[in-house]
Each structure stands twice: as C-alpha cells, then as structure tokens.
Write an enzyme that holds these catalytic residues in place. Sequence first.
Site, PDB file in Angstrom:
ATOM      1  N   SER A  25       0.838  -1.201   0.000  1.00  0.00           N
ATOM      2  CA  SER A  25       0.000   0.000   0.000  1.00  0.00           C
ATOM      3  C   SER A  25       0.876   1.256   0.000  1.00  0.00           C
ATOM      4  O   SER A  25       1.958   1.248   0.583  1.00  0.00           O
ATOM      5  CB  SER A  25      -0.858  -0.021   1.277  1.00  0.00           C
ATOM      6  N   PRO A  26       0.426   2.331  -0.661  1.00  0.00           N
ATOM      7  CA  PRO A  26       1.245   3.554  -0.627  1.00  0.00           C
ATOM      8  C   PRO A  26       1.363   4.094   0.803  1.00  0.00           C
ATOM      9  O   PRO A  26       0.351   4.251   1.483  1.00  0.00           O
ATOM     10  CB  PRO A  26       0.475   4.532  -1.526  1.00  0.00           C
ATOM     11  N   GLN A 102       1.723   6.743  -6.555  1.00  0.00           N
ATOM     12  CA  GLN A 102       0.503   7.478  -6.227  1.00  0.00           C
ATOM     13  C   GLN A 102       0.821   8.964  -6.362  1.00  0.00           C
ATOM     14  O   GLN A 102       1.733   9.457  -5.695  1.00  0.00           O
ATOM     15  CB  GLN A 102       0.076   7.163  -4.789  1.00  0.00           C
ATOM     16  N   TYR A 189      -7.358  14.894   1.235  1.00  0.00           N
ATOM     17  CA  TYR A 189      -6.418  15.708   0.462  1.00  0.00           C
ATOM     18  C   TYR A 189      -7.172  16.390  -0.680  1.00  0.00           C
ATOM     19  O   TYR A 189      -8.389  16.272  -0.778  1.00  0.00           O
ATOM     20  CB  TYR A 189      -5.225  14.852   0.021  1.00  0.00           C
ATOM     21  N   ARG A 237      -7.316   5.967  -5.686  1.00  0.00           N
ATOM     22  CA  ARG A 237      -7.652   5.594  -4.314  1.00  0.00           C
ATOM     23  C   ARG A 237      -8.770   6.515  -3.844  1.00  0.00           C
ATOM     24  O   ARG A 237      -8.659   7.738  -3.941  1.00  0.00           O
ATOM     25  CB  ARG A 237      -6.439   5.703  -3.389  1.00  0.00           C
ATOM     26  N   GLY A 334      -0.396  -2.620   4.326  1.00  0.00           N
ATOM     27  CA  GLY A 334       0.266  -1.387   4.769  1.00  0.00           C
ATOM     28  C   GLY A 334       1.239  -1.650   5.900  1.00  0.00           C
ATOM     29  O   GLY A 334       2.352  -2.149   5.697  1.00  0.00           O
ATOM     30  N   ARG A 335       0.800  -1.374   7.130  1.00  0.00           N
ATOM     31  CA  ARG A 335       1.726  -1.447   8.266  1.00  0.00           C
ATOM     32  C   ARG A 335       2.335  -2.832   8.447  1.00  0.00           C
ATOM     33  O   ARG A 335       3.485  -2.953   8.864  1.00  0.00           O
ATOM     34  CB  ARG A 335       1.001  -0.982   9.539  1.00  0.00           C
TER      35      ARG A 335
HETATM   36  C1  LIG Z   1       3.277   5.382   7.528  1.00  0.00           C
HETATM   37  C2  LIG Z   1       2.018   5.454   6.708  1.00  0.00           C
HETATM   38  C3  LIG Z   1       1.963   6.304   5.616  1.00  0.00           C
HETATM   39  C4  LIG Z   1       0.836   6.330   4.786  1.00  0.00           C
HETATM   40  N1  LIG Z   1       0.860   7.098   3.645  1.00  0.00           N
HETATM   41  C5  LIG Z   1      -0.134   6.957   2.738  1.00  0.00           C
HETATM   42  C6  LIG Z   1       0.000   7.525   1.439  1.00  0.00           C
HETATM   43  O1  LIG Z   1       1.043   8.061   1.060  1.00  0.00           O
HETATM   44  N2  LIG Z   1      -1.062   7.409   0.603  1.00  0.00           N
HETATM   45  C7  LIG Z   1      -2.200   6.742   0.963  1.00  0.00           C
HETATM   46  O2  LIG Z   1      -3.146   6.679   0.176  1.00  0.00           O
HETATM   47  N3  LIG Z   1      -2.319   6.151   2.171  1.00  0.00           N
HETATM   48  C8  LIG Z   1      -1.300   6.203   3.040  1.00  0.00           C
HETATM   49  N4  LIG Z   1      -1.373   5.521   4.218  1.00  0.00           N
HETATM   50  C9  LIG Z   1      -2.483   4.568   4.433  1.00  0.00           C
HETATM   51  C10 LIG Z   1      -2.054   3.137   4.004  1.00  0.00           C
HETATM   52  O3  LIG Z   1      -1.777   3.072   2.623  1.00  0.00           O
HETATM   53  C11 LIG Z   1      -3.123   2.096   4.339  1.00  0.00           C
HETATM   54  O4  LIG Z   1      -4.272   2.363   3.577  1.00  0.00           O
HETATM   55  C12 LIG Z   1      -3.489   2.099   5.821  1.00  0.00           C
HETATM   56  O5  LIG Z   1      -2.310   2.070   6.618  1.00  0.00           O
HETATM   57  C13 LIG Z   1      -4.366   0.904   6.192  1.00  0.00           C
HETATM   58  O6  LIG Z   1      -3.751  -0.312   5.850  1.00  0.00           O
HETATM   59  P1  LIG Z   1      -2.961  -1.208   6.953  1.00  0.00           P
HETATM   60  O7  LIG Z   1      -3.940  -1.492   8.056  1.00  0.00           O
HETATM   61  O8  LIG Z   1      -2.571  -2.444   6.189  1.00  0.00           O
HETATM   62  O9  LIG Z   1      -1.789  -0.418   7.443  1.00  0.00           O
HETATM   63  C14 LIG Z   1      -0.286   5.528   5.091  1.00  0.00           C
HETATM   64  C15 LIG Z   1      -0.250   4.723   6.240  1.00  0.00           C
HETATM   65  C16 LIG Z   1       0.891   4.658   7.013  1.00  0.00           C
HETATM   66  C17 LIG Z   1       0.912   3.725   8.200  1.00  0.00           C
END
Ligand SMILES: Cc1cc2nc3c(=O)[nH]c(=O)nc-3n(C[C@H](O)[C@H](O)[C@H](O)COP(=O)(O)O)c2cc1C
Length: 382
Positions: A25-26, A102, A189, A237, A334-335
């Site tokens: 994930s971004p 992205q 955003y 997204r 993501g995380r």
């Molecule tokens: C450190 C961090 C940075 C993130 N930056 C972005 C981003 O640049 N663009 C975006 O659409 N979402 C961003 N997110 C959201 C993640 O892409 C993801 O949708 C969200 O963390 C939920 O997924 P997860 O539970 O697997 O972490 C970010 C999340 C984290 C933790």
Amino acid sequence: MSTTPRIFTPFTLRGLDLKNRIVMSPMAMYISDEGEVNDFHRLHYHKIAMGGAALVMVEQTAVHREGRITNGCLGLWHDGQLAGMKTLVDGIKQNGARAGIQISHGGRKSSAQRAWQGNGPLTEEDIANGEELWQPEGPSDFPFAEGWPTPRQMSLEDIARLRRQFSDTARRAIEAGFDLIEIHMAHGYLLQSFLTPLANRRTDRYGGTLENRMRLPLEIAEDLRALMPKDMPLLARLSCTDWIEGGWTMEDSVVLARELKARGLDLVDCSSGGNLVRGATNSSLARGPGYQVPFADRIRREAEIPTMAVGMIHTGAQAEAVLAEGKADLVAIGRRILYDPFWTLHAAQELGHDPDFGHWPQPYGWWLEKWARSIRAEGNTV
Ligand SMILES: Cc1cc2nc3c(=O)[nH]c(=O)nc-3n(C[C@H](O)[C@H](O)[C@H](O)COP(=O)(O)O)c2cc1C
C-alpha cells in the site's frame, strides 16, 4: 492435488501482468528533502520488492511543491526529480516487482507536521526547527480543523494549472519507468476535498451537486488516460466514505467509480476517512480486521470495476479469504509490510504454497529450503 492460493495467482490489469495479488500500500515516509528520493527510499522500497509483493506502490508524491503534505514528502513536480525516481523504479523491477506511483496534492492538509511530529498543523517550534510553513490551497477558504492554516480558495485558473500539474507529473512518472499510476482521491487531500461536501462549499461548476464536486477528479482522470500509454493501468484511491453524517458516502463512491470507469480507469483502491468533524474523527468509524473490505466488495459488484482492498489485513489466510469470497481483485498491505517487508513470502509459507522456497531470492531460497526441512524434521515449525 494442491491448488494455488488465489493470492498467488497472476492478475492482468490492462496490459500489465502482476505475478500475484499482493500490493504494498502507498505509505508516505516523510523523509525526503525537496521531494527528492534518497538512500532511505531506495532501501525501503527495494527490500519490499524483494519480499515478494507483485506491486510496490510508491507513496503519495506531490504534483506541486505546495501540494506536499509535509516538508518531507516525495515530489515529481520538476524534471530534476526524475533521476532519483528512476533509481527507485529500477531497483523495484530488478527485485521482481512492478512499480506503481501514487500522485497527489495535499490541498488544505498541506504544510502539516510529519507523522512523528504529531500529524497536526506546524507549530512555532516546528518552524523554529526549520520546517517551512506555506498557505495551502483548497476548494474553499476554510481550514481542515481548528488551528490549521486557512487555505486559499482555488480560482478557475488555479484549477486549470492543477490539471496541468497532474498531467506533467504523470508524464514524468511514465518517463521514470513506472508501470502504473494511481491518483490520490482519498483521505481529505485536495481531490477528495473537492468531492466531499464537508470541504467543498463552492458555488461554481466545481461545487454544489455531486456532479459538480466530481468534476475535477474526473477531469484529471480523463487528462491522464489521454496521455498514458494504452496498455498502462490507471488507478484511483478513494475514501469510500467520510464516516461522517453529511459527508461523502458509499453511494457517492459507487457513482464516482462508474464515472471513473467510463473514463478508462482500471481499478479502484478502496480506503476511507481522512476528514474531521469538529476536530474529531467520527464515532461511527469502527476499525477492525478487514474493516474496509466491504467497500471494495460493493464497488466491485455495483460499479463492475476491479478493486483493491486495504486496511488491517494481517495474515495470508485473511488476504486469501478476501479474494476467495470474491470481494476484491488485489489486496494491499500497509503497516504489516513495514513490520515484515517479506510478508508476501511468509504468507506463501503460511499457506503451504512455496515449500521449496522457490519464490525467494535464489541466494536465500537454496539455503532456506534445507534449513526448513531440518527444522521440520526436528518436529518444529519454521
Ligand atoms: C506510515 C504510513 C503512511 C501512509 N501514507 C499513505 C499515502 O502516502 N497514501 C495513501 O493513500 N495512504 C497512506 N497511508 C495509508 C495506508 O496506505 C493504508 O491504507 C493504511 O495504513 C491501512 O492499511 P494497513 O492497516 O494495512 O496499514 C499511510 C499509512 C501509514 C501507516
């Protein structure tokens, strides 16, 4: 006869083949200087590509210097940023993954603190420590929340300029070698703030009705489709819901997804949230494992477009169930993938899919297969 788990089956999006259904994930790292790629970014993205995900999404990347969310955001707003981006793309591909980017504008949430500074508006102390404060731009001239900078309401000329900036950034992304582009229309955003009535109070053709609020994101999708190679996928997204009464809804997202599809968009990446109401996230937001999967499911069925599910998907079995139940086409991690950059390879082990460690980089796999056999022979699990 063993069957291949669905998360390890290939997927084709327009002309792009993905070796499996797992996407990084971004995730913004907030560690860039003037939008430039550095060694941290290279190590970070290249190791995740090595970890087996089919597609590595490079974090939100600003189309305009003022569209950075923080002073540390990546950018592709001028040609000088191309060489660094190429090194990112090259390493992702050398490590066996496809590279996506992205592209984004932070809107009224720009000029903010980096996550670890507090994720809020910049403080006097942050500014004294060298962070630059600027006036963000947005659909209307009221701030994201109390204490945040008041944005400048974008004129029609600003909107035309923004469209050019998205197009110019997309051209650079293509030149850098990215395999696909995702437009950031989520999380409060700029583009999402045009969509949601919580942020958009315009009375011209970019505000008011749903059709008007969707106009700018749809124009940008159309602009990008027109300039991108025919076989290159375009994604968006979405925040499928604001989780706030009077805000953007799931029904709106279905309408938007259909309109995006009609303009040649290939997949909707289904996230949610990002706006605040009276300084707090809404209480209807119930986060739990797979909490956003129903959005990917509904958009996939009702807008008849491929979707990506994201949000608290932790295990291989959980990701497999999302696909097996037909709720999405791709799963973004993501995380979990920050915690375990080799998550995809480990998920294959979890599902018994790669017993000979053939998915691993060859210099690792040869050893690990023998190592795992001896561990199992001792009655232990790897
Ligand atoms: C450190 C961090 C940075 C993130 N930056 C972005 C981003 O640049 N663009 C975006 O659409 N979402 C961003 N997110 C959201 C993640 O892409 C993801 O949708 C969200 O963390 C939920 O997924 P997860 O539970 O697997 O972490 C970010 C999340 C984290 C933790």
